[in-house]
Design a protein around this motif. Structure first.
Motif, mmCIF file in Angstrom:
data_model
loop_
_atom_site.group_PDB
_atom_site.id
_atom_site.type_symbol
_atom_site.label_atom_id
_atom_site.label_comp_id
_atom_site.label_asym_id
_atom_site.label_seq_id
_atom_site.Cartn_x
_atom_site.Cartn_y
_atom_site.Cartn_z
ATOM 1 N N GLY A 104 41.395 56.243 40.509
ATOM 2 C CA GLY A 104 42.037 56.339 41.640
ATOM 3 C C GLY A 104 42.997 55.231 42.066
ATOM 4 N N SER A 105 42.815 53.957 41.455
ATOM 5 C CA SER A 105 43.847 52.899 41.939
ATOM 6 C C SER A 105 45.065 52.982 41.045
ATOM 7 C CB SER A 105 43.063 51.615 41.839
ATOM 8 O OG SER A 105 42.360 51.530 40.581
ATOM 9 N N VAL A 106 45.264 53.948 40.127
ATOM 10 C CA VAL A 106 46.456 53.944 39.212
ATOM 11 C C VAL A 106 47.633 53.857 40.007
ATOM 12 C CG1 VAL A 106 46.681 56.493 39.169
ATOM 13 C CG2 VAL A 106 47.341 54.984 37.211
ATOM 14 N N ILE A 107 47.696 54.514 41.118
ATOM 15 C CA ILE A 107 48.828 54.736 42.189
ATOM 16 C C ILE A 107 49.397 53.056 42.659
ATOM 17 C CG2 ILE A 107 48.904 57.064 42.612
ATOM 18 C CD1 ILE A 107 47.217 54.634 45.040
ATOM 19 N N TYR A 108 48.620 52.297 42.376
ATOM 20 C CA TYR A 108 49.189 50.834 42.793
ATOM 21 C C TYR A 108 50.137 50.318 41.674
ATOM 22 C CZ TYR A 108 45.604 50.762 46.583
ATOM 23 O OH TYR A 108 44.619 51.299 47.465
ATOM 24 N N GLY A 109 50.175 50.988 40.637
ATOM 25 C CA GLY A 109 50.793 50.221 39.336
ATOM 26 C C GLY A 109 52.128 51.092 39.248
ATOM 27 N N ALA A 110 53.277 50.545 39.550
ATOM 28 C CA ALA A 110 54.451 51.187 39.747
ATOM 29 C C ALA A 110 54.999 51.524 38.128
ATOM 30 C CB ALA A 110 55.586 50.311 40.423
ATOM 31 N N GLU A 111 54.896 50.560 37.236
ATOM 32 C CA GLU A 111 55.096 50.932 35.995
ATOM 33 C C GLU A 111 54.313 52.002 35.421
ATOM 34 O OE1 GLU A 111 55.958 46.543 36.450
ATOM 35 O OE2 GLU A 111 54.299 47.881 36.939
ATOM 36 N N ALA A 112 52.986 52.160 35.621
ATOM 37 C CA ALA A 112 52.179 53.120 35.151
ATOM 38 C C ALA A 112 52.555 54.456 35.845
ATOM 39 C CB ALA A 112 50.697 52.884 35.524
ATOM 40 N N MET A 113 52.932 54.632 36.979
ATOM 41 C CA MET A 113 53.120 55.694 37.618
ATOM 42 C C MET A 113 54.515 56.295 37.082
ATOM 43 S SD MET A 113 50.540 56.878 39.206
ATOM 44 C CE MET A 113 51.416 58.355 39.606
ATOM 45 N N GLU A 114 55.586 55.406 36.864
ATOM 46 C CA GLU A 114 56.776 55.818 36.491
ATOM 47 C C GLU A 114 56.568 56.544 35.181
ATOM 48 O OE1 GLU A 114 59.483 52.568 36.810
ATOM 49 O OE2 GLU A 114 59.027 52.186 38.916
ATOM 50 N N HIS A 115 55.785 55.829 34.246
ATOM 51 C CA HIS A 115 55.519 56.122 33.027
ATOM 52 C C HIS A 115 54.740 57.419 32.970
ATOM 53 C CE1 HIS A 115 54.593 56.366 28.505
ATOM 54 N NE2 HIS A 115 53.329 56.466 29.085
ATOM 55 N N LEU A 116 53.975 57.693 33.712
ATOM 56 C CA LEU A 116 53.128 58.843 33.882
ATOM 57 C C LEU A 116 53.854 60.005 34.229
ATOM 58 C CD1 LEU A 116 49.581 57.431 35.051
ATOM 59 C CD2 LEU A 116 50.239 58.385 32.742
ATOM 60 N N LYS A 117 54.860 59.734 35.401
ATOM 61 C CA LYS A 117 55.533 60.861 35.631
ATOM 62 C C LYS A 117 56.850 61.243 34.605
ATOM 63 C CE LYS A 117 57.492 61.624 40.296
ATOM 64 N NZ LYS A 117 56.670 62.858 40.640
ATOM 65 N N GLU A 118 57.058 60.383 33.777
ATOM 66 C CA GLU A 118 58.084 60.827 32.728
ATOM 67 C C GLU A 118 57.544 61.470 31.729
ATOM 68 O OE1 GLU A 118 59.948 57.230 30.875
ATOM 69 O OE2 GLU A 118 60.642 56.679 32.675
ATOM 70 N N ILE A 119 56.175 61.370 31.383
ATOM 71 C CA ILE A 119 55.592 62.055 30.251
ATOM 72 C C ILE A 119 54.669 63.321 30.800
ATOM 73 C CG2 ILE A 119 55.596 59.991 28.900
ATOM 74 C CD1 ILE A 119 52.312 60.002 29.309
ATOM 75 N N GLY A 120 54.609 63.380 32.077
ATOM 76 C CA GLY A 120 53.710 64.624 32.581
ATOM 77 C C GLY A 120 53.866 64.952 33.956
ATOM 78 N N THR A 121 53.348 66.166 34.316
ATOM 79 C CA THR A 121 53.262 66.751 35.715
ATOM 80 C C THR A 121 52.251 66.241 36.229
ATOM 81 O OG1 THR A 121 54.127 68.883 35.025
ATOM 82 C CG2 THR A 121 53.117 68.691 36.977
ATOM 83 N N ILE A 122 52.557 65.351 37.434
ATOM 84 C CA ILE A 122 51.516 64.613 38.411
ATOM 85 C C ILE A 122 51.007 65.705 39.286
ATOM 86 C CG2 ILE A 122 51.063 62.626 39.788
ATOM 87 C CD1 ILE A 122 52.062 61.824 37.199
#
Length: 167
Positions: free
Chosen positions: A79-97
């Motif tokens: 649930g706290s992944v959204i605090y990580g900007a790098e993680a969220m940018e990466h996940l948005k690049e590789i998948g549909t959020i």
């Protein structure tokens, strides 16, 4: 549809449970990011939080999620992944959020002890303040939102499948 489906939302919304079923339905792999964190750190989430503090845990979570490399995978995040900007940018690049949205009252009735679940809580924070803080971040990163109000697992699965196929 992008190569992966990434599930975000508050603890207790069913990201892992739905993720397994969704992966089977799509013929995808399934990855639970919290389990990746525990495997890398060789500690439970609650132990990492206790030993590293909130900021230390968030850095670890960000690093692990930013390094996920997969295709045709449903990824259930913490649930706290959204605090990580790098993680969220990466996940948005590789998948549909996909943001699994649930009203506060239902969420409150589902959750027991937050600390026992390995939930990131700042000093003095409770579930309501955590909920209020995170909702705008989930909405910011979401490609699609599925409101789970009044839905069971099968109805949520159908709603996610429909929205994901439209992206």
């Amino acid at each position: 549809m992008k190569e992966n489906v990434v599930l975000i939302g508050m603890p207790g919304v069913g990201k892992s449970t739905l993720g397994v079923v969704l992966a089977k339905e799509l013929g995808f792999e399934f990855v639970d990011a919290d389990l990746l964190i525990q495997k890398r750190e060789k500690r439970l989430l609650k132990e990492i939080i206790a030993e590293e503090g909130v900021d230390g845990f968030l850095k670890i979570e960000n690093d692990v999620n930013a390094s996920i490399s997969s295709t045709k995978t449903v990824i259930a995040t913490g649930g706290s992944v959204i605090y990580g900007a790098e993680a969220m940018e990466h996940l948005k690049e590789i998948g549909t959020i996909v943001y699994l949205k649930l009203d506060y009252e239902t969420l409150d009735s589902r959750l027991g002890s937050l600390k026992g679940r390995g939930v990131v809580l700042k000093d003095g924070q409770n579930l309501k303040s955590l909920y209020d803080e995170r909702i705008p971040l989930y909405e910011k990163y979401a490609d699609v939102t599925v409101d789970e109000a009044g839905l069971g697992l099968e109805e949520t699965l159908d709603a996610v499948m429909k929205k994901v196929s439209e992206t």
